[in-house]
Design a protein around this motif. Structure first.
Motif, mmCIF file in Angstrom:
data_model
loop_
_atom_site.group_PDB
_atom_site.id
_atom_site.type_symbol
_atom_site.label_atom_id
_atom_site.label_comp_id
_atom_site.label_asym_id
_atom_site.label_seq_id
_atom_site.Cartn_x
_atom_site.Cartn_y
_atom_site.Cartn_z
ATOM 1 N N PHE C 36 -1.336 0.015 -17.077
ATOM 2 C CA PHE C 36 -2.421 0.939 -17.406
ATOM 3 C C PHE C 36 -3.263 1.200 -16.162
ATOM 4 O O PHE C 36 -3.464 2.344 -15.750
ATOM 5 C CB PHE C 36 -3.251 0.316 -18.528
ATOM 6 C CG PHE C 36 -4.305 1.213 -19.115
ATOM 7 C CD1 PHE C 36 -3.960 2.298 -19.894
ATOM 8 C CD2 PHE C 36 -5.639 0.944 -18.911
ATOM 9 C CE1 PHE C 36 -4.934 3.104 -20.454
ATOM 10 C CE2 PHE C 36 -6.618 1.745 -19.468
ATOM 11 C CZ PHE C 36 -6.263 2.823 -20.239
ATOM 12 N N PHE C 37 -3.728 0.126 -15.517
ATOM 13 C CA PHE C 37 -4.464 0.285 -14.262
ATOM 14 C C PHE C 37 -3.538 0.752 -13.152
ATOM 15 O O PHE C 37 -3.963 1.425 -12.211
ATOM 16 C CB PHE C 37 -5.128 -1.033 -13.853
ATOM 17 C CG PHE C 37 -6.432 -1.281 -14.552
ATOM 18 C CD1 PHE C 37 -7.573 -0.604 -14.177
ATOM 19 C CD2 PHE C 37 -6.513 -2.194 -15.590
ATOM 20 C CE1 PHE C 37 -8.779 -0.823 -14.821
ATOM 21 C CE2 PHE C 37 -7.711 -2.422 -16.242
ATOM 22 C CZ PHE C 37 -8.846 -1.738 -15.852
ATOM 23 N N GLY C 38 -2.268 0.354 -13.264
ATOM 24 C CA GLY C 38 -1.305 0.666 -12.215
ATOM 25 C C GLY C 38 -1.213 2.154 -11.938
ATOM 26 O O GLY C 38 -1.043 2.569 -10.791
ATOM 27 N N VAL C 39 -1.330 2.978 -12.995
ATOM 28 C CA VAL C 39 -1.269 4.429 -12.793
ATOM 29 C C VAL C 39 -2.327 4.845 -11.785
ATOM 30 O O VAL C 39 -2.069 5.657 -10.884
ATOM 31 C CB VAL C 39 -1.489 5.160 -14.124
ATOM 32 C CG1 VAL C 39 -1.550 6.652 -13.911
ATOM 33 C CG2 VAL C 39 -0.397 4.818 -15.096
ATOM 34 N N LEU C 40 -3.531 4.277 -11.928
ATOM 35 C CA LEU C 40 -4.613 4.664 -11.030
ATOM 36 C C LEU C 40 -4.325 4.198 -9.606
ATOM 37 O O LEU C 40 -4.582 4.921 -8.641
ATOM 38 C CB LEU C 40 -5.934 4.076 -11.532
ATOM 39 C CG LEU C 40 -6.391 4.644 -12.871
ATOM 40 C CD1 LEU C 40 -7.555 3.860 -13.423
ATOM 41 C CD2 LEU C 40 -6.774 6.101 -12.704
ATOM 42 N N PHE C 41 -3.781 2.991 -9.480
ATOM 43 C CA PHE C 41 -3.457 2.512 -8.135
ATOM 44 C C PHE C 41 -2.321 3.327 -7.527
ATOM 45 O O PHE C 41 -2.321 3.616 -6.325
ATOM 46 C CB PHE C 41 -3.101 1.022 -8.164
ATOM 47 C CG PHE C 41 -4.312 0.135 -8.282
ATOM 48 C CD1 PHE C 41 -5.058 -0.189 -7.169
ATOM 49 C CD2 PHE C 41 -4.718 -0.361 -9.510
ATOM 50 C CE1 PHE C 41 -6.186 -0.988 -7.265
ATOM 51 C CE2 PHE C 41 -5.836 -1.157 -9.622
ATOM 52 C CZ PHE C 41 -6.579 -1.470 -8.496
ATOM 53 N N GLY C 43 -1.710 6.447 -8.260
ATOM 54 C CA GLY C 43 -2.321 7.715 -7.911
ATOM 55 C C GLY C 43 -3.075 7.597 -6.602
ATOM 56 O O GLY C 43 -2.976 8.461 -5.725
ATOM 57 N N ILE C 144 -11.314 13.620 -4.058
ATOM 58 C CA ILE C 144 -10.214 12.949 -4.766
ATOM 59 C C ILE C 144 -10.396 11.439 -4.713
ATOM 60 O O ILE C 144 -10.221 10.733 -5.713
ATOM 61 C CB ILE C 144 -8.869 13.400 -4.164
ATOM 62 C CG1 ILE C 144 -8.622 14.837 -4.604
ATOM 63 C CG2 ILE C 144 -7.741 12.491 -4.601
ATOM 64 C CD1 ILE C 144 -7.360 15.423 -4.109
ATOM 65 N N CYS C 147 -13.095 10.630 -7.209
ATOM 66 C CA CYS C 147 -12.575 10.711 -8.584
ATOM 67 C C CYS C 147 -11.854 9.409 -8.940
ATOM 68 O O CYS C 147 -12.130 8.770 -9.963
ATOM 69 C CB CYS C 147 -11.553 11.830 -8.714
ATOM 70 S SG CYS C 147 -12.274 13.421 -8.935
ATOM 71 N N LEU C 148 -10.915 9.033 -8.070
ATOM 72 C CA LEU C 148 -10.131 7.824 -8.351
ATOM 73 C C LEU C 148 -11.039 6.608 -8.411
ATOM 74 O O LEU C 148 -10.876 5.720 -9.257
ATOM 75 C CB LEU C 148 -9.059 7.651 -7.271
ATOM 76 C CG LEU C 148 -7.900 8.637 -7.401
ATOM 77 C CD1 LEU C 148 -7.116 8.716 -6.108
ATOM 78 C CD2 LEU C 148 -6.989 8.220 -8.543
ATOM 79 N N PHE C 151 -12.716 6.619 -11.751
ATOM 80 C CA PHE C 151 -11.771 6.282 -12.813
ATOM 81 C C PHE C 151 -11.463 4.779 -12.786
ATOM 82 O O PHE C 151 -11.513 4.087 -13.801
ATOM 83 C CB PHE C 151 -10.469 7.078 -12.667
ATOM 84 C CG PHE C 151 -10.640 8.559 -12.862
ATOM 85 C CD1 PHE C 151 -11.725 9.070 -13.565
ATOM 86 C CD2 PHE C 151 -9.712 9.455 -12.354
ATOM 87 C CE1 PHE C 151 -11.886 10.437 -13.752
ATOM 88 C CE2 PHE C 151 -9.869 10.828 -12.532
ATOM 89 C CZ PHE C 151 -10.955 11.310 -13.228
ATOM 90 N N PHE C 155 -12.948 2.340 -15.688
ATOM 91 C CA PHE C 155 -12.101 1.602 -16.620
ATOM 92 C C PHE C 155 -12.260 0.101 -16.426
ATOM 93 O O PHE C 155 -12.247 -0.674 -17.384
ATOM 94 C CB PHE C 155 -10.635 2.011 -16.449
ATOM 95 C CG PHE C 155 -10.284 3.278 -17.174
ATOM 96 C CD1 PHE C 155 -10.226 3.294 -18.559
ATOM 97 C CD2 PHE C 155 -10.027 4.448 -16.485
ATOM 98 C CE1 PHE C 155 -9.911 4.463 -19.240
ATOM 99 C CE2 PHE C 155 -9.719 5.615 -17.154
ATOM 100 C CZ PHE C 155 -9.663 5.623 -18.531
#
Ligand code: CU
Lengths: 108, 532, 215
Positions: C36-41, C43, C144, C147-148, C151, C155
């Motif tokens: 779940f967090f991995g998507v953000l990392f 990205g 960007i 934003c990240l 996010f 979270f």
């Protein structure tokens, strides 16, 4: 109703000693200092390598000692590794795209 | 724990008759039935949207639906069929019902979590229905950015929230299955004695647990971008729409395996029983299931060959996509080898299973066309793709699901269905399916693009054939609803093992008692101990 | 409910099987959290490759001192909750409750410090779409990054908040003797969750606060 004999023992692996918990915390704080310090040195790309390397070591310390993966069931070690491995796949194959993109010129 | 000496209710169905006894149940069998009701509702709802689409496409002009309504119709069809029917279909209904029975357990590991998953599924469904009632969503089920985040004026947020919630339902179901299979197997039920359906449930649970969180976060990002107008996916703001596609397909390609792996496991049960033989190459079947689940995570880029992905990455994804055909082919060979010299009976579940093998093979082989980078450039976004994935999902997953429903119907309800009607429906379905979707392969090769409500007149013949097939298919899907419902009251009573099948689920009463087995069984041999 | 009378649910044979199932379930859940967090990392990684300089510039706008202190706070809290579980396993109750209280307080102080960070960034005009005043060639890339950043830390803070609440619940139950040497699985699982939230932060620290500091 039960085919298996009842097993009764203290649940879970034995807790790590007080010392090992405190030494782990100390190690974590030292590593934190190291990564903050190294970030201020001019190492070029090795800044990133050092920072991420230290983060990995810190995470491994938390996983093995605080979360007791060292002494608990081997299956749990596999589950934890799979989580990180799948993330690594996502990042690696994503990078395979982003790092090798070449602008495609229109044929006219 | 001591055995409680109370007069136990005879079957799980007689444990209580009020609505409360169903809505607050912790019994995996009742939860399976609840899921069954939910997905049946959504299947026919999604089918209605498909009917609208096919009706519109009878004539080349866009006369029945406006372009916007057409977009909303295919989006609704996709969202409902993918997340509210196909993904929960086999795992959450038959899997929930059968998994504990097949491994000799009294329930799943976390019964309350299991019920909670069903509620999440229903709440997600309510959001999706609310989205429809508010006016629908027009992005396609893939929610591609920046259209979904910046430009679409439809109710994207509502749809995204619905899918987000239903995603957690499948995460918790998967988690429950993994733990159940690891910890609650009966004595003697070693890993290499598990029925292939259980192996398939294990593999699909892995995929659900490892892929769905990625979907959840990706959908959250869509929601946040839409709410705040920021853009890591918006090229106008320096973002990267291909990044969204990476995340989306990291989930959504494995999601195809969430749909097809359970079908493969299920068909292995049907074929061994229908041929009365042991499965050919049990171990290879197991390795193939796990192989498909794992390699399925490495191929997602084949959806992005024309999306601006680097061609070097495309080559890698293309090769990996070819590799995943190998374990799938192993499974087809082993099913065929199991049939060889078998004592084959063509009863209804077997007809569905044979239909599955044929249609899955055709769908799988056309997948190889699309995995080839050069050919894909030509076929992307044509009806060839539509035909390909419907062969896998409808021809494969739905046929297997219905075969399973028939096979285990006596176990679930304690009643026999009408064999003649069941065979008729299966054959009609096979015929209707091919008439619907085979013409779409031809349309795709001839260059008809997907997702338009109008088309050139030269495509009309094939479209009329396809719509005619869809009508037959619709009738064929309604038939089981009728004769299965009829059997609930008028069907002959089924004994514990009406098919003379192996497997622990057939060793207990039909329908099973609340805790499945009066005495926990001890397993002494592998699955499919048929005569040969 | 007293720990000694804690009944084993009917689907399990004995307490050992129950604990095996519970810990496996928790670890499987933690694996989903990683992804779940991995998507953000992921990205973050893929975007940083495209805007290396802008990311370094943006990272220099974060508060490294506060970030470092926050990291130290979370690491210490992890140790506290680990010691609390240990104490319960050795039969203690008072010290275990106190350690859970310490964990919760450290968590709250983390949230407060992060709130100060957000406020400072708001004043500096670093919050895309709400108050963003950056100009120049790096403006898009920095947006960007931020934003990240919001996010990821957003979270993460939600997870810390849930963790603090759980610590409160576990502290209350520990104080009232719900756990002892034989039965303490809920406490163990809560600790695992807290450690994972800590691990997420361990990776947030270098990628958010330490990029381009030497430049
Ligand atoms: Cu795919």
């Amino acid at each position: 109703m039960n085919a298996r004999p009842q097993r009764t023992h203290k649940s879970g692996p034995r807790p790590p000693s007080l010392g090992s918990n405190l030494w782990t915390l100390l190690a974590l704080l030292v590593l934190l200092g190291l990564s903050a310090g190294s970030a201020l040195l001019r190492l070029g790309p090795f800044n990133t390598v050092a920072n991420l390397g230290i983060a990995v070591i810190k995470a491994l310390l938390v996983l093995t000692i605080f979360m007791r993966l060292k002494t608990d069931n081997a299956l749990l070690r596999i589950v934890a590794s799979v989580g990180f491995a799948w993330l690594a796949v996502m990042i690696a194959l994503g990078l395979a795209d982003v790092l090798t993109r070449t602008p495609l010129l229109p044929p006219w | 724990m001591s055995t409680v000496e109370l007069p136990l209710p005879r079957s799980y169905l007689e444990e209580g008759f009020g609505l409360r006894s169903w809505l607050l149940t912790h019994d995996h069998k009742r939860i399976g039935v609840l899921y069954g009701l939910g997905i049946t509702f959504f299947f026919f709802l999604g089918g209605l949207a498909a009917a609208l689409i096919r009706w519109e496409l009878v004539t080349p002009a866009g006369d029945l639906l406006s372009a916007e309504t057409y977009n909303k119709a295919f989006t609704f069809h996709g969202v409902v069929m993918v997340w509210f029917f196909l993904i929960p279909s086999i795992p959450s209904t038959l899997g929930n019902f059968l998994l504990p029975l097949m491994i000799g357990a009294r329930d799943v590991a976390f019964p309350r979590l299991n019920l909670f998953s069903w509620y999440l599924y229903m709440v997600g469904g309510i959001f999706t229905l609310a989205c429809l009632l508010l006016g629908g969503v027009d992005t396609g089920w893939t929610f591609y950015t920046p259209f979904s985040t910046m430009f679409s004026n439809s109710h994207v947020l509502m749809a995204v929230v619905g899918v987000f919630i239903v995603g957690f339902s499948s995460i918790f179901t998967g988690l429950n299955f993994i733990v159940t299979i690891h910890t609650l197997r009966a004595p003697g039920m070693t890993w290499m004695r598990l029925p292939l359906f259980v192996w398939a449930m294990y593999a699909v649970a892995l995929v659900m647990v490892l892929a769905t969180p990625v979907l959840a976060m990706t959908l959250s990002l869509i929601g946040l971008e839409r709410l705040f107008g920021v853009g890591i996916f918006d090229p106008a703001l320096g973002g990267d729409p291909v990044l969204f596609q990476h995340f989306f397909w990291f989930y959504s390609h494995p999601a195809v395996y969430i749909m097809i792996l359970p079908a493969m496991g299920l068909v292995s049960e049907l074929i061994t029983h229908g041929a009365r033989r042991r499965i050919f190459g049990y171990k290879f079947m197991v390795y193939a299931i796990i192989g498909i689940a794992v390699v399925g995570f490495l191929v997602w880029g084949h959806h992005m060959f024309v999306a601006g992905q680097s061609m070097y990455a495309s080559i890698v994804f293309s090769i990996l996509s070819f590799i995943i055909a190998v374990p799938s082919a192993i499974k087809v060979f082993n099913w065929t080898a199991t049939l060889y010299k078998g004592d084959i009976s063509f009863d209804a579940p077997m007809l569905y299973a044979l239909g599955f093998v044929g249609l899955f093979m055709l769908g799988g082989l056309t997948g190889l066309f699309l995995a080839a980078t050069a050919l894909d450039v030509n076929l992307t976004d044509t009806y060839f793709v539509v035909a390909h994935f419907h062969y896998i999902m409808v021809g494969g997953a739905v046929m297997a699901y219905l075969g399973g429903i028939h096979y285990w119907w006596p176990k679930i309800t304690g009643r026999m269905y009408s064999e003649a009607w069941a065979r008729f429906a299966a054959i009609l379905m096979f015929f209707g399916f091919n008439l619907t979707f085979f013409p779409q392969y031809i349309l795709g090769v001839e260059g008809m693009p997907r997702r338009y409500h109008e088309y050139l007149p030269q495509f009309q013949v094939w479209n009329v054939l396809s719509s005619a097939g869809a009508t037959i298919l619709g009738v064929a899907y309604l038939l089981p609803l009728l004769y299965l419902a009829w059997s609930l009251r008028h069907g002959a009573r089924a004994g514990p093992n009406p098919w003379d099948a192996t497997g622990l689920e057939w060793q207990t009463a039909s329908p099973p008692p609340p805790h499945n087995f009066d005495v926990t069984p001890t397993v002494t041999e592998g699955p499919y101990a048929y005569r040969r | 409910m007293n720990a000694r009378t804690h009944p084993v649910p009917e689907q399990f044979d004995d307490p050992v099987q129950q604990r095996e199932a519970a810990t496996l379930g928790m670890w499987a859940f933690l694996a989903t959290e990683i992804l779940f967090f991995g998507v953000l990392f992921a990205g973050y990684t893929l975007c940083r490759v495209r805007f290396p300089e802008a990311f370094a510039e943006a990272s220099r706008h974060t508060d490294m001192l506060l970030g470092t202190i926050e990291t130290a706070v979370l690491l210490t809290s992890s140790c506290a909750v680990a010691l609390s579980v240990r104490e319960v396993q050795l039969g203690g109750r008072r010290l275990a409750t106190a350690l859970l209280g310490v964990t919760a307080l450290l968590g709250i102080s983390f949230l407060v410090m992060h709130g100060f960070e957000y406020y400072a960034e708001y004043q500096e005009g670093l919050i895309p779409s709400i108050h963003y005043t950056q100009q120049g060639v790096y403006a898009h890339g920095m947006a960007i990054f931020y934003c990240l950043y919001y996010f990821i830390t957003g979270f993460h803070s939600i997870h810390v908040t849930i963790g603090v609440v759980l610590m409160g619940v576990m502290g209350w139950r520990t104080w009232h003797g719900a756990f002892d040497q034989d039965y303490h699985t809920p406490l163990e699982l809560t600790a695992l969750y807290w450690h994972l939230v800590d691990i997420v932060w361990i990776f947030v620290y270098p990628v958010i606060y330490l990029v381009g500091r030497a430049g």
